[in-house]
Write a protein that holds these residues in place. Sequence first.
Motif, mmCIF file in Angstrom:
data_model
loop_
_atom_site.group_PDB
_atom_site.id
_atom_site.type_symbol
_atom_site.label_atom_id
_atom_site.label_comp_id
_atom_site.label_asym_id
_atom_site.label_seq_id
_atom_site.Cartn_x
_atom_site.Cartn_y
_atom_site.Cartn_z
ATOM 1 N N PRO A 177 21.314 9.436 71.031
ATOM 2 C CA PRO A 177 22.141 10.200 69.924
ATOM 3 C C PRO A 177 23.585 10.202 70.217
ATOM 4 O O PRO A 177 24.050 10.187 71.264
ATOM 5 N N ALA A 178 24.071 10.136 68.794
ATOM 6 C CA ALA A 178 25.350 10.296 68.763
ATOM 7 C C ALA A 178 26.048 11.689 69.089
ATOM 8 O O ALA A 178 26.336 12.501 67.881
ATOM 9 N N LEU A 179 25.888 12.400 70.367
ATOM 10 C CA LEU A 179 26.193 13.600 70.576
ATOM 11 C C LEU A 179 27.792 13.991 71.056
ATOM 12 O O LEU A 179 28.111 14.945 71.344
ATOM 13 N N GLY A 180 28.682 12.908 70.579
ATOM 14 C CA GLY A 180 30.120 13.056 70.551
ATOM 15 C C GLY A 180 30.496 13.859 72.074
ATOM 16 O O GLY A 180 30.029 13.151 72.893
ATOM 17 N N TYR A 181 31.857 14.259 72.212
ATOM 18 C CA TYR A 181 32.481 14.618 73.331
ATOM 19 C C TYR A 181 33.203 15.871 73.163
ATOM 20 O O TYR A 181 33.744 16.155 72.148
ATOM 21 N N TYR A 203 28.871 8.366 76.770
ATOM 22 C CA TYR A 203 28.162 8.587 77.839
ATOM 23 C C TYR A 203 28.853 8.286 79.334
ATOM 24 O O TYR A 203 29.170 7.001 79.261
ATOM 25 N N TRP A 204 29.007 9.173 80.140
ATOM 26 C CA TRP A 204 29.514 8.827 81.551
ATOM 27 C C TRP A 204 28.666 7.686 82.341
ATOM 28 O O TRP A 204 27.380 7.559 82.323
ATOM 29 N N SER A 205 29.500 6.733 83.134
ATOM 30 C CA SER A 205 28.640 6.027 84.228
ATOM 31 C C SER A 205 29.008 6.735 85.280
ATOM 32 O O SER A 205 29.619 7.575 85.634
ATOM 33 N N TRP A 257 30.596 4.771 78.260
ATOM 34 C CA TRP A 257 29.953 3.975 77.160
ATOM 35 C C TRP A 257 30.259 4.598 75.762
ATOM 36 O O TRP A 257 29.900 5.931 75.807
ATOM 37 N N ARG A 258 30.380 3.906 75.006
ATOM 38 C CA ARG A 258 30.518 4.708 73.566
ATOM 39 C C ARG A 258 29.634 3.930 72.432
ATOM 40 O O ARG A 258 29.771 2.650 72.506
ATOM 41 N N ASN A 297 32.273 14.466 78.374
ATOM 42 C CA ASN A 297 31.269 13.338 78.023
ATOM 43 C C ASN A 297 29.953 13.639 78.332
ATOM 44 O O ASN A 297 29.773 14.737 79.221
ATOM 45 N N ARG A 298 28.875 13.068 77.841
ATOM 46 C CA ARG A 298 27.384 13.556 78.317
ATOM 47 C C ARG A 298 27.041 12.773 79.535
ATOM 48 O O ARG A 298 27.554 11.623 79.665
#
Length: 434
Positions: free
Chosen positions: A369-373, A389-391, A405-406, A423-424
């Motif tokens: 999902p597009a959970l923003g930051y 999302y972090w790596s 990652w976006r 980020n997530r």
Amino acid sequence: WQQSTTTTIPSAANPSFAKFALSGTYTGLSHDVLYTNTTVGTQPKVEIKAAQTQSAPNNFDHAGESGDCGIATGNKSGSDYAFTLNHKASYLCFIPRSSNPYVNRSKLIKVEIMSDDDIAGTYNIAANGALTLASGGSKTITITTGSGFAIDNSADDMSKNATYAVVAPGTHTFRIRYWLRNTTDNPQGAIEGTVSKIVTVNCTAGSIHDITANLDPHDYDGNHYYMWDAQEQYWKGYEWNLGGSQPTTPYTYGSGSDYPQNNSDLRYFHEGNGAFQATHSCAGLPNVNEMVWYAVRGNPCWDKDELWTTMGHLYKGGMWFKKKVYISGFNANSAPDGIDWRANRNSDSWAASQTLPSATDASKYFYLPALGYYDASGILNYLSLYGCYWSSSTDPSSSNHSYYWRVYNSFVLVDYMSRYQGNRAQKFSDFGED
């Protein structure tokens, strides 16, 4: 063939009986009867419509115009001919339910049936009633419901929202998209979106097939936002659901200095120079090479309509990716270009498809999902527009950047950014990746 005057077979009162009037004189002991919604020429046809409309819950008066059809033999009975119609289309009855308060405050405005094969179009009717597609095939049927039907937790109360469709017979794998309209739970106002289900049905001719579904959108917590590889989550001690100042709607601030600001705080990012892998909250996440594999070979598909909830609100938007087991050559030690991005600074973006994965392939994908930051000031950004999302990998050329990652509506970006961004940080297995 002689055509009768228009007759509606009602769903109320006695729906198993109707009279059809034809002009002319009939003297035979029996006559063939054909029931269809098209003009009959030398080759009888029926149109199973891709767009169907239902006026009220649990009302199938639209069956005839939507593509109901059948054959029979009329046997003389006094001055009339009596027959029992042998229906040759197939029929679906959707009976959704939910105890989710967001869904209970919504209306079911349409049901979209997506199949991997044709389920609507103009069909030839053979003498035995078998249907063969002649033209205008469609893999999608949409039933609209006017102002919408209510959804509650009464699984067997068809009077609330039972929605019917005429479909072509056959064994079909469907993506059923239940479209909801909600006017109260999205910060930007009214929202329309879907809760989707995958089901395979043997749609036999002449039968109504009930399809029940629990329409609970997936809920994502607010506790998985982190500065890169921090030991504690971004809003630890200030969680929104514990009365804290964590922002829950886009472009809103937290209270004062509640967000992490220096390395004396366990919520602060993992410091260090050069290339290394995460050891705290980002350990176990995909490394940058794996993220590139998902972006390049994972057939990213943007889904602008699937509904989900987070932190007390209703949103939509996210990206589907193939699971790594279905990505040929998937390799954690180098990206598809043969370079180990963990040791060589890189960034790139790749276009995303706007077409959903096929229904039969749906289980091969997972959804982000597009959970923003949260940015450096604790502001929640781009919720429902971006997913950041972090790596597990640092930027090898920097002391304060790491790869992330976006996912966005038209592309997937693998890039490096400041580690202080919230980020997530969440394992993909939490999103359905095996």
